[in-house]
Design an enzyme around this catalytic site. Sequence first.
Site, PDB file in Angstrom:
ATOM      1  CB  SER A  26      -0.962  -0.068   1.235  1.00 14.33           C
ATOM      2  OG  SER A  26      -1.915  -1.045   1.160  1.00 14.33           O
ATOM      3  N   GLY A  27       0.395   2.254  -0.618  1.00 16.40           N
ATOM      4  CA  GLY A  27       1.164   3.627  -0.796  1.00 16.40           C
ATOM      5  C   GLY A  27       2.119   3.735  -1.638  1.00 16.40           C
ATOM      6  N   GLY A  66       1.877   3.923  -5.285  1.00 13.69           N
ATOM      7  CA  GLY A  66       1.639   4.496  -6.352  1.00 13.69           C
ATOM      8  C   GLY A  66       0.669   3.671  -7.249  1.00 13.69           C
ATOM      9  CD  GLU A 100      -8.365  -6.293  -4.352  1.00 15.61           C
ATOM     10  OE1 GLU A 100      -9.166  -7.351  -4.961  1.00 15.61           O
ATOM     11  OE2 GLU A 100      -7.441  -6.467  -4.263  1.00 15.61           O
TER      12      GLU A 100
END
Length: 585
Positions: free
Chosen positions: A376-377, A379, A504
């Site tokens: 996560s995070g 990009g 997702e």
Amino acid sequence: MEQNQLENKKFDWRLFLALVKGTEPPLGIVITALLMSLMTTGVGFAVPLFTKNLVDGFSGQSFTGGQITILVIAFVLQALASGLSIYLLAKVGHHVVAKLRERLWEKLLHLPIRFHHNNETGQTLSRVTNDTGILKELITDHLTSFVTGIISIVGSIIILLILDWKMTIVMLLAVPVAIIIIMVLGRQMYRVSKTMQEETAKFTAVLNQVLPEMKLVKASNAEHVELERGNKGIRTLFTYGLKEAKIQALLSPLMLFVMMLLLVTIIGYGGVRVASGALSAGDMVAFILYLFQIIMPMTQLSMFFTHLQKAMGATERIYDVLGEETEDADKGKSIQRVDGDLHIEHVSFAYQSDQVLHDLSFTAPAGKVTAIAGPSGGGKSTLFGLLERYYEPTEGTIRLDDTPIQDYKLHDWRRQIGYVAQETALLSGTIRENICYGLEREVSDEELERVSEMAYAKQFIEELPDGFETTVGERGVKLSGGQRQRIAIARALLRDPQILMLDEATSSLDSSSEIYVQQALQNLMQNRTTFVIAHRLSTIVEADQIVFIEKGRITGIGTHEALFKQHDLYREFASQQQLLAGKME
């Protein structure tokens, strides 16, 4: 510090005039309203002269039926002209504000996503509602008194100079004093009102953040936090409201004091001139009546100028929005079908100084599935934003075969994309309206049922009381997370896109629903270029290629089997997912 800068900023009244002129106010109505104001004031000029003749030649025979009839007709015409003038100027005011709001709304819809990310929604709403409302109030409530006031003052001074120029000169000595009071307090009002408008926008932003997320507030027991945050904004508005009230409390009494002092002076000086025979009693009465026609408009003018200061602040805030650069959705080549490879070449991106993506390069083959995986995070969502052209790369380019995607018309490009987000976006309205949202054609019931069935949504929709006409509530709060997600998938299916972007897309579904939706998505993916942001292993294991991104950099590209053998972090990611799937079973 920020508030002091706002308070000390000077205004340019020409901005206000340009803003109003840009709305193309109906000149015919404006001229008619001004003529009605002239008529109203003209009748007002005749009354003191009539009274003067009445006083100088007072007797029972001085009243004639004709004079009384003329006077009654004059008063009736004055009332009609005054009412018509007020209505017409109010119509102009509402026209100006409606045009301004249309212009602002169109601007906001065409501003890039960057603007909306950098500005709180509540502050933007304040520009459209509060600031335009201030301009409307100035035009509808105070412009009439300003126009009639100017005419009344100028006309009364001319008549007074004819009646007795010496007394008029004495009276005019008060004008510089009144102007100084208006200028000094007017500047203060501008500074305070501009800051108050800014604080109102911030408070609106707090309300806009908290009220839609009331479940989160209560679930987090955060009522006391939001109470203090809201109360802080209320106290700030209260403080600046008191500052405005103090200025108003100074302005009106000071103007009244100057005018009353002038009235006493004129009565005293006029009494001396009447006693000496230089002035008749009728002239004296007329002079006092004309003086009132100056005093009352002067008070109204002071109110106009204080509201003008507030309008200046609102004007500047509106110009801040209108001055932003919009997206040009019709610039570039037309594109009806996307059937080539997408090449991401040395793409980097930064939100201002915050570098998010670093030199990304890979190719997404046409008709194949490319999964974007990683912590996560890293990009991944930002890359989606670049593909949808919400942002432009700070370095590098994205091409469709040999053509940069920026060369295509923005509307045409986005029309090729079907997007399903992790957090489903639904608008207040019916299920039908949400599935068909954005389409410029009529959608048949058969089409609607087909895509709903493919998205595994038809069954729950038919169980609702009103079926496709069921309202979903604000942001879809009347539906479950899984239901909202399936409606979003049905929306993407209906668009029949050439590029699929799935963030997702099955994350909110239970196991049985996910099976059907995955099958529907597999059918939809045939011969379409598909990008999948994935956190679940089941989502990406069948992808044609997986692009693994860590901290904005690509650290691996390949199939699931290849990356599992060669990429340590991917192998750890896949193993954790397999372990989690085993526990769930």
